[in-house]
Structures are given as C-alpha cells and as structure tokens.
Motif scaffolding. Sequence first.
Motif, PDB file in Angstrom:
ATOM      1  N   SER A 185      27.148   2.196  21.980  1.00  0.00           N
ATOM      2  CA  SER A 185      27.871   2.171  23.254  1.00  0.00           C
ATOM      3  C   SER A 185      29.375   2.187  23.033  1.00  0.00           C
ATOM      4  CB  SER A 185      27.466   0.948  24.077  1.00  0.00           C
ATOM      5  OG  SER A 185      27.919  -0.248  23.468  1.00  0.00           O
ATOM      6  N   TYR A 186      29.850   1.527  21.979  1.00  0.00           N
ATOM      7  CA  TYR A 186      31.281   1.545  21.678  1.00  0.00           C
ATOM      8  C   TYR A 186      31.733   2.963  21.317  1.00  0.00           C
ATOM      9  CZ  TYR A 186      30.950  -3.577  21.367  1.00  0.00           C
ATOM     10  OH  TYR A 186      30.742  -4.908  21.638  1.00  0.00           O
ATOM     11  N   LYS A 187      30.906   3.668  20.527  1.00  0.00           N
ATOM     12  CA  LYS A 187      31.253   5.036  20.151  1.00  0.00           C
ATOM     13  C   LYS A 187      31.279   5.946  21.383  1.00  0.00           C
ATOM     14  CE  LYS A 187      29.079   4.475  15.610  1.00  0.00           C
ATOM     15  NZ  LYS A 187      27.987   4.944  14.719  1.00  0.00           N
ATOM     16  N   GLN A 188      30.308   5.780  22.260  1.00  0.00           N
ATOM     17  CA  GLN A 188      30.247   6.599  23.465  1.00  0.00           C
ATOM     18  C   GLN A 188      31.439   6.325  24.375  1.00  0.00           C
ATOM     19  OE1 GLN A 188      26.407   5.522  24.989  1.00  0.00           O
ATOM     20  NE2 GLN A 188      25.288   6.636  23.404  1.00  0.00           N
ATOM     21  N   PHE A 239      38.257   0.339  22.217  1.00  0.00           N
ATOM     22  CA  PHE A 239      36.939   0.834  21.817  1.00  0.00           C
ATOM     23  C   PHE A 239      36.922   1.232  20.341  1.00  0.00           C
ATOM     24  CE2 PHE A 239      36.376   2.076  26.474  1.00  0.00           C
ATOM     25  CZ  PHE A 239      35.517   1.021  26.732  1.00  0.00           C
ATOM     26  N   ALA A 240      38.036   1.790  19.865  1.00  0.00           N
ATOM     27  CA  ALA A 240      38.100   2.174  18.456  1.00  0.00           C
ATOM     28  C   ALA A 240      37.971   0.951  17.560  1.00  0.00           C
ATOM     29  CB  ALA A 240      39.410   2.907  18.167  1.00  0.00           C
ATOM     30  N   ARG A 241      38.626  -0.137  17.937  1.00  0.00           N
ATOM     31  CA  ARG A 241      38.530  -1.359  17.146  1.00  0.00           C
ATOM     32  C   ARG A 241      37.129  -1.952  17.230  1.00  0.00           C
ATOM     33  NH1 ARG A 241      39.324  -3.722  12.641  1.00  0.00           N
ATOM     34  NH2 ARG A 241      39.830  -5.939  12.727  1.00  0.00           N
ATOM     35  N   LEU A 249      37.222  -5.576  26.659  1.00  0.00           N
ATOM     36  CA  LEU A 249      38.605  -5.261  26.988  1.00  0.00           C
ATOM     37  C   LEU A 249      38.729  -3.774  27.309  1.00  0.00           C
ATOM     38  CD1 LEU A 249      41.642  -5.931  27.125  1.00  0.00           C
ATOM     39  CD2 LEU A 249      41.735  -5.571  24.651  1.00  0.00           C
ATOM     40  N   GLY A 250      38.092  -2.933  26.492  1.00  0.00           N
ATOM     41  CA  GLY A 250      38.150  -1.497  26.729  1.00  0.00           C
ATOM     42  C   GLY A 250      37.574  -1.106  28.079  1.00  0.00           C
ATOM     43  N   ILE A 251      36.481  -1.736  28.486  1.00  0.00           N
ATOM     44  CA  ILE A 251      35.865  -1.408  29.783  1.00  0.00           C
ATOM     45  C   ILE A 251      36.793  -1.780  30.932  1.00  0.00           C
ATOM     46  CG2 ILE A 251      33.964  -2.002  31.323  1.00  0.00           C
ATOM     47  CD1 ILE A 251      32.193  -2.282  28.841  1.00  0.00           C
TER      48      ILE A 251
END
Length: 292
Positions: free
Chosen positions: A178-181, A166-168, A149-151
């Motif tokens: 990759s989520y942290k980046q 991305f935070a979730r 969803l973030g992408i």
Amino acid sequence: MSDEAKIVAASIVNFLNQQLEGNTLNSDSKESLEVGVQCVRAAFDLSSEELARGVDLLQLVRQQQGGVEASKAEAEKLKNEGNELMKSEKYREALEKYTRAIEIDPRNAVFFCNRAAAQFKLGQNEAAVADCMAALALQPNYGKAHGRLGIALTVLDRHREARAAFARAAQLEPDNESYKQNLKLAEERLAESGQAAGQMDIGGLLQNPQLLNMASEMLSDPNMQNIISGLMGATNLTNNLGNGAGGMDALIQAGQALAQHMQSANPDLVEHLRRQVRPPGPDGPPNPPPAQ
C-alpha cells in the motif's frame, strides 16, 4: 535550617545506613559511606530523634515505579478501547480514548499515530498531520506514522510532502504494497499538478538542509571563493562587453568550474537536483490504485 531539609538529610542518612547493613558493598565502599554518613549528620546537625523522622527512600522509589507501571497499563487499556471503537466507526469516541492515553503517557508514539487515524476519519486532517509529526518526533523510524502522514497530506493537496512521507514509509517497510501504491499515486498527482520532476521547486530547494550545508561549506572553501570571484568577474566582463564572445566564454568557464566543484563535493545531492529539473520521460509510472 528548615524541617523539610532535615527530613531529606535524615532520609539520605537512613538510606546510607541501610546500604552499610547489607552485604553488597566491599570494605572500601563501606568506609566511604561511613564517612558520608558522618558528614551529612554533622552538616545538618541531625539528632537521633530527627533521624527517626526520615522516610524510606527505597520504598518511595518502589511505589513510584509501581505507579508508573500502573499508569502505562491504564494508558494501554485506553488505547485498546480506542482501537475497538475505530472498528465500530465511533471515531470521536476513539479520539477521546487516545487523547486520555496520551495524557497519561505522552512518550508513546503509537498513541499519537492512532489518534491521527481518528482525526483523519473525522476530517481533521491538519490535526492528523500534527499527531503524525508528534509520533515521528518520538519515533523517527515509525513506518505507519509516515504512511498515515502521507495520506493526510494527500487530502490536503500537499503532494510533494506526501510523496516524501510515502517514500520513507516504503523504505522502512519494503514489503508493504500500500505504501508503494500510494507513493506512485503521489507521483502521479505531482505530475498532474505541475509539481513533478520537470518543474523545480525553488522553495523546497531553499529549505533543503543538505543544500544549505553544502552552500555553507562551499562559501568557506578558499578554492570556492576563487571560483565565485571568477564568476563575478566574468559577469562584469560580459556586462561591459555586451554579448561578446570573450566575456561569455569566461562566464561559461567559471560556471563549469562551479558545477564541477559541486559535483565533487556532493554527487548525490547534485543527482537529486538533476532529477528535479529533468523532464519526465515517456514511460511514466503506471496508474496506481487509490490511497487506502
């Protein structure tokens, strides 16, 4: 009375008789079932011939369960085929496989999440967002769906929502780098677009459920009503006296009382609001790599 109703009643009587013939019930339960059989037969005036027309309910249930399992197996097969097509970069064909899997089993969040990936590869980002949201409606703690969803939101320049997604995802899968980046990238893009913490998002605040709940609770609190009355009185006094010190002091005192009440009612939310209006410090996050 219709034939269909009598067939259903006969089927129920036959099922109850099957239970009476078994060894799973105690004497009290059997006695209750015997009364039930007599009541149903009498209510529907069932003859022996009509009882013979009843269907085997247990067999029907077993057939239905078998059909459901077979359908789920077929849906899983379609998903796996879609995954292979994604590896071959045949995104439209993969999307069709995932869609067929969803039609068979619309309660499987993985199918929606995988179709979102195909939608994204085809440039159908709004559809990808919709599929991610559908996956999360079925499985709210699905980290991969939050990440995808973030992408999709990033490509749509919806960076504030992307940052939340991305935070979730990073919270659910803390070992996923990759989520942290991507979270850092979303924060950087927010800063570049003037939507960072130094600029308050009024629309987002007005849609914040925590803020709305706190406002509702505050308005129903008698102490809060007194504070608001004092604030309004101080405002009227200031308007009447111009910028006189007495009116301004009263206004400041009432405002401080309001802030103290908010702080005591929900300190976490107040801190969140402070972060939104606090200007970014000199040590910003390092430049993250592109989203993957």
